[in-house]
Design an enzyme around this catalytic site. Sequence first.
Site, PDB file in Angstrom:
ATOM      1  N   GLU A 103       0.794  -1.221   0.000  1.00  0.00           N
ATOM      2  CA  GLU A 103       0.000   0.000   0.000  1.00  0.00           C
ATOM      3  C   GLU A 103       0.830   1.276   0.000  1.00  0.00           C
ATOM      4  OE1 GLU A 103      -2.828  -0.155   3.200  1.00  0.00           O
ATOM      5  OE2 GLU A 103      -3.891  -1.884   2.357  1.00  0.00           O
ATOM      6  N   ASP A 340     -18.268   3.345  11.242  1.00  0.00           N
ATOM      7  CA  ASP A 340     -16.851   3.208  10.885  1.00  0.00           C
ATOM      8  C   ASP A 340     -16.431   4.298   9.911  1.00  0.00           C
ATOM      9  OD1 ASP A 340     -14.274   2.280  10.653  1.00  0.00           O
ATOM     10  OD2 ASP A 340     -14.766   0.495   9.505  1.00  0.00           O
ATOM     11  N   CYS A 651      -9.265 -13.995   6.782  1.00  0.00           N
ATOM     12  CA  CYS A 651      -8.128 -14.259   5.893  1.00  0.00           C
ATOM     13  C   CYS A 651      -8.439 -15.366   4.900  1.00  0.00           C
ATOM     14  CB  CYS A 651      -6.894 -14.650   6.700  1.00  0.00           C
ATOM     15  SG  CYS A 651      -6.275 -13.379   7.811  1.00  0.00           S
TER      16      CYS A 651
END
Length: 723
Positions: A103, A340, A651
């Site tokens: 990123e 959020d 995951c």
Amino acid sequence: MCISRRITLFLPVILLAVCGVASGNIPGDPAYAESLKPTSPKQPGAIDEARMAQADAEPQNWYATNRTFAADHYSPLSQINDSNAERLGFAWQYNTGTTRGLEASPVVIDGVMYATGNWGVVYALDAATGRELWTFNPHVDGRWARRACCDIVNRGVAVWKGRVYVAALDGRLFALDAGTGRQIWVRDTIIDHDRFLTSTGAPQIAGGNVVIGNGGAEMGVRGYLTAFDAETGAFAWRFFIVPADPSKPQENPELAIAAPTWGPKSRWDVGGGGAAWDAMAYDPELNLLYVGTGNGSPHPAFVRSPGGGDTLFVSSILALNPKTGRMKWYYQTTPKDSWDFTATQQMTLLDLTISGKLRKVLVQAPKNGFFYVLDRATGELISAEKYTDVNWADHIDMKTGRPVFTAQGDYSREPKLVYPGEAGGHNWRPMSYSHRTGYVYIPTLDFPMVFSLSRDLAYHRGTDNSMDVTDRAAISRAQKGEADIPVIRHDTLQAYDPVHQRAAWSVVTSTDPEQSGGVLSTGGDIVAQGDATGFLNIYDARTGAPLSHIRVGTGIMAAPVSYAVAGRQYIAVMAGLGGASAWEFPENSAGYRYGNAGRIVVFALDGGAVPTPALVDRSVVAISPPSGIRTSPEMIARGARLFDYARCSGCHVPGKAGIAPNLLTMQESTHRAFDQIVLGGALSAAGMASFSDILTQSDADDIHAYLANEAKNAATGYVAVRH
């Protein structure tokens, strides 16, 4: 809302001709090439406040994560431009040897590139050739992989006065020699190792200090940021973003403002949240450090703080004195945040003429869907308008600076379809401001989420403590009450006019949400953005017309950067899917087709075709487990619940390709070693940490039974794989 004093600011304005981006500069012009060369040899990483303030005089460099103190993610370089972008091709690449999310935006100074990968590993490369100069590995224990809510990512370094600063995933902050990578000092920034705090953001240099925050609100933490003397590493100050349990002392005076906004029965056991996990910016003339803070923990304000108020300082922009850590002003973008809607997204410092007056402003497109223009000296709200679909609030009241809430945002009694969804209208991916067009280029997310309250309102260490859920069964019911709002699900690249608060143009970049990367704009009137399908896309900055689509073969989330060496301009980007949104690879993604080998890929005019990885065989979707694994209907049902509870599903998506292994294709040897992996941490070095602190042997047996049953059913075609 505002506790500031009036301060004046002057930012140097460098003429474009001095920067080498005047309209007369053309590729191959000797004078242009000469202007891009350093005037004299410099110590590696020789950046200071004076040089950073004059960044446009050296457009060949990319000094920080977002290039300058202004954090505009814009390069004045124009050798690559709207008339020749189709000639852009492969220059060089560097393989990181990783398969998780990348990123970071590399920093490039005097011909040296500094980039970060998983865990906080640093790569120093020759920016013209990709030759490795040195690497630094912080050697993070694999158990930290499960402490991170959103992959083992890192968003970059800070380079200052011959040093490279990087925060490892485990919260250690390192100062390295920029020339050799030698460790000079290291400091542990985490004060409570029982809580699942991590560091994924780039450090910020401000006022002689290096500042770093932490993430982990979803895991149940209390947010703060810490400053250390950049030279010595001595502790300077720490700022707690939300108050502590009132039975305990409050650590900084600003919490006297925050504490009354929390109810007496607040969920102090869950931590409060507010983690500053990404964006910061610094104005040296005002001597202000700007910090974006995260969501509350747990997410719903009515659970986090029953009977409370705005729950400061979650989802806010803070202006701090970087030398002392004292707050000058604050602005809360989302009071009572229950969705959020972090304000951790990039903040850009601009000088804009608004209503005939030159204003020194801070602009941000946070997750809540409103684009904010604030006076960066005082925190005064200048304007705020929707940049994407928004239904949790009707508008921002310009007298109070507060959102006018709607009933549609309240999911305390029933599920509600909310725009934007939990991923926000704009997430961590950098936006870019062009000083030529005056537009902010926002990688916008256009899709909603059905919010519903979790039935489990207890704090669980080491698991997701958001306490809100996506209730898929309630989607159709919620949509019936939203007939006038279409359910849009796509990404757009939007050219946004911050002065007039309106979009100039937008293009759909993906029909799979969160599949488009960060943005670069340049003095050549181009905009560059990567995507999950493995392309680098170049657009006309003024019209949005496509100029070039370059196949890379690896999905891209990070924002490109641009720099020059010896008169040749380059565009560089880190490629590798991951993060919060890419555990599962869509079938049209590069991760699905080619795998996810991490790379730094660099482009220049008249380069060649980018080498693409070999295709991955996805024909095997499940392998029948070996005999002897104990199962029962009760074990399978309990194992399915535990698989979600322990965040295994975060995951591993059963039956799907993603950045973590498909557990339905486990070989017999893996089944035999299941307990050693899940409880013993046998694969900790690869990021699969031990879960023995939250799972018992019986728990592991039940999860194994669930996975074995899923694999057997999928391999025989008996039932569809659970998603």
